[in-house]
Design a protein around this motif. Structure first.
Motif, short mmCIF file in Angstrom:
data_model
loop_
_atom_site.label_atom_id
_atom_site.label_comp_id
_atom_site.label_asym_id
_atom_site.label_seq_id
_atom_site.Cartn_x
_atom_site.Cartn_y
_atom_site.Cartn_z
N GLY A 62 -3.46 0.04 1.99
CA GLY A 62 -3.21 1.40 1.55
C GLY A 62 -3.53 2.47 2.58
N LEU A 63 -3.55 2.11 3.86
CA LEU A 63 -3.87 3.09 4.90
C LEU A 63 -2.63 3.86 5.30
CD1 LEU A 63 -6.78 3.36 6.02
CD2 LEU A 63 -6.35 1.13 5.06
N GLY A 64 -2.79 5.15 5.38
CA GLY A 64 -1.70 6.02 5.79
C GLY A 64 -2.25 7.43 5.98
N PRO A 65 -1.37 8.41 6.09
CA PRO A 65 -1.80 9.78 6.39
C PRO A 65 -2.84 10.34 5.41
CG PRO A 65 0.57 9.59 6.63
CD PRO A 65 0.09 8.29 6.03
N SER A 66 -2.80 9.95 4.16
CA SER A 66 -3.74 10.52 3.18
C SER A 66 -5.05 9.73 3.06
CB SER A 66 -3.07 10.61 1.80
OG SER A 66 -2.79 9.31 1.32
N THR A 67 -5.16 8.57 3.70
CA THR A 67 -6.35 7.73 3.52
C THR A 67 -7.06 7.36 4.82
OG1 THR A 67 -4.95 5.77 3.49
CG2 THR A 67 -5.56 6.73 1.35
N ALA A 105 -14.02 7.88 8.63
CA ALA A 105 -15.31 8.51 8.35
C ALA A 105 -16.34 7.48 7.90
CB ALA A 105 -15.15 9.60 7.29
N ALA A 106 -15.87 6.41 7.25
CA ALA A 106 -16.78 5.35 6.80
C ALA A 106 -17.23 4.47 7.96
CB ALA A 106 -16.10 4.50 5.73
N GLY A 107 -16.48 4.52 9.07
CA GLY A 107 -16.88 3.74 10.24
C GLY A 107 -15.84 2.79 10.76
N ALA A 108 -14.67 2.75 10.13
CA ALA A 108 -13.61 1.87 10.62
C ALA A 108 -13.07 2.40 11.94
CB ALA A 108 -12.48 1.78 9.60
N ASN A 109 -12.85 1.48 12.89
CA ASN A 109 -12.23 1.90 14.15
C ASN A 109 -10.96 1.11 14.44
OD1 ASN A 109 -13.74 -0.44 14.65
ND2 ASN A 109 -14.01 0.07 16.80
N CYS A 110 -10.56 0.25 13.52
CA CYS A 110 -9.28 -0.46 13.59
C CYS A 110 -8.59 -0.24 12.25
CB CYS A 110 -9.48 -1.96 13.83
SG CYS A 110 -10.31 -2.36 15.37
N ILE A 111 -7.40 0.28 12.27
CA ILE A 111 -6.68 0.62 11.05
C ILE A 111 -5.38 -0.16 11.01
CG2 ILE A 111 -5.55 2.47 9.76
CD1 ILE A 111 -8.62 2.82 9.97
N VAL A 112 -5.11 -0.81 9.88
CA VAL A 112 -3.84 -1.51 9.67
C VAL A 112 -3.00 -0.66 8.73
CG1 VAL A 112 -2.72 -3.59 8.79
CG2 VAL A 112 -4.91 -3.76 10.00
N ALA A 113 -1.87 -0.22 9.20
CA ALA A 113 -0.97 0.59 8.39
C ALA A 113 0.38 -0.10 8.38
CB ALA A 113 -0.86 2.00 8.96
N GLY A 114 0.61 -0.92 7.38
CA GLY A 114 1.86 -1.66 7.28
C GLY A 114 2.89 -0.93 6.46
N SER A 115 2.68 -0.90 5.15
CA SER A 115 3.66 -0.31 4.25
C SER A 115 3.90 1.16 4.51
CB SER A 115 3.23 -0.51 2.80
OG SER A 115 3.15 -1.88 2.51
N SER A 116 2.86 1.88 4.93
CA SER A 116 3.05 3.31 5.18
C SER A 116 3.93 3.56 6.40
CB SER A 116 1.71 4.02 5.36
OG SER A 116 1.07 3.61 6.55
N VAL A 117 3.97 2.58 7.30
CA VAL A 117 4.81 2.70 8.49
C VAL A 117 6.21 2.13 8.22
CG1 VAL A 117 5.12 1.97 10.89
CG2 VAL A 117 2.84 2.62 10.05
#
Length: 129
Positions: free
Chosen positions: A97-102, A108-120
């Motif tokens: 569920g990662l995308g522009p709104s999340t 901010a929680a500390g993630a430095n690797c983000i997987v954005a599949g469906s949003s892309v």
């Protein structure tokens, strides 16, 4: 998630993968061997856990949880914060569920690797996968 990740390490390396993320739930018995195998073929190991799995289960492994189209689960960011606090230099990936709104909440929680599949790609897997 696959039930025997060891079976896929060589195939993924031959296909050109640079990293291999395993689910802690299926690697409890042989995670050390699995991580060594991943490293031996030149890939970076990563670990994922399902939302119901306590974050403490990944602590011994520190060195994704469903299919495309998953909703972002803000309550899971407590796990990210716990990992970031315990391991300040760890690469922590968030997928789901990662995308522009999340993305800001995950970062901010500390993630430095983000997987954005469906949003892309605007794609979700059918229920039978």
């Amino acid at each position: 998630m696959v039930t025997n990740p060891m079976d896929y390490v060589d195939q993924m390396a031959k296909a050109g993968a640079s990293g291999f993320t395993l689910h802690v739930e299926v690697a409890k018995e042989n995670w050390q061997e699995l991580v060594e195998n991943i490293k031996s073929v030149g890939m970076r190991p990563g670990v994922a856990l399902k939302p119901g799995t306590p974050v403490e289960q990944v602590y011994p492994l520190v060195l994704k949880p469903r299919f495309g189209g998953q909703k972002f689960m803000p309550n899971m960011m407590d796990k990210v914060r716990a990992l970031r606090n315990k391991y300040p230099t760890l690469d922590i990936e968030v997928d789901g569920g990662l995308g522009p709104s999340t993305i800001d909440a995950a970062a901010a929680a500390g993630a430095n690797c983000i997987v954005a599949g469906s949003s892309v790609y605007n794609f979700t897997y059918p229920d039978y996968f």
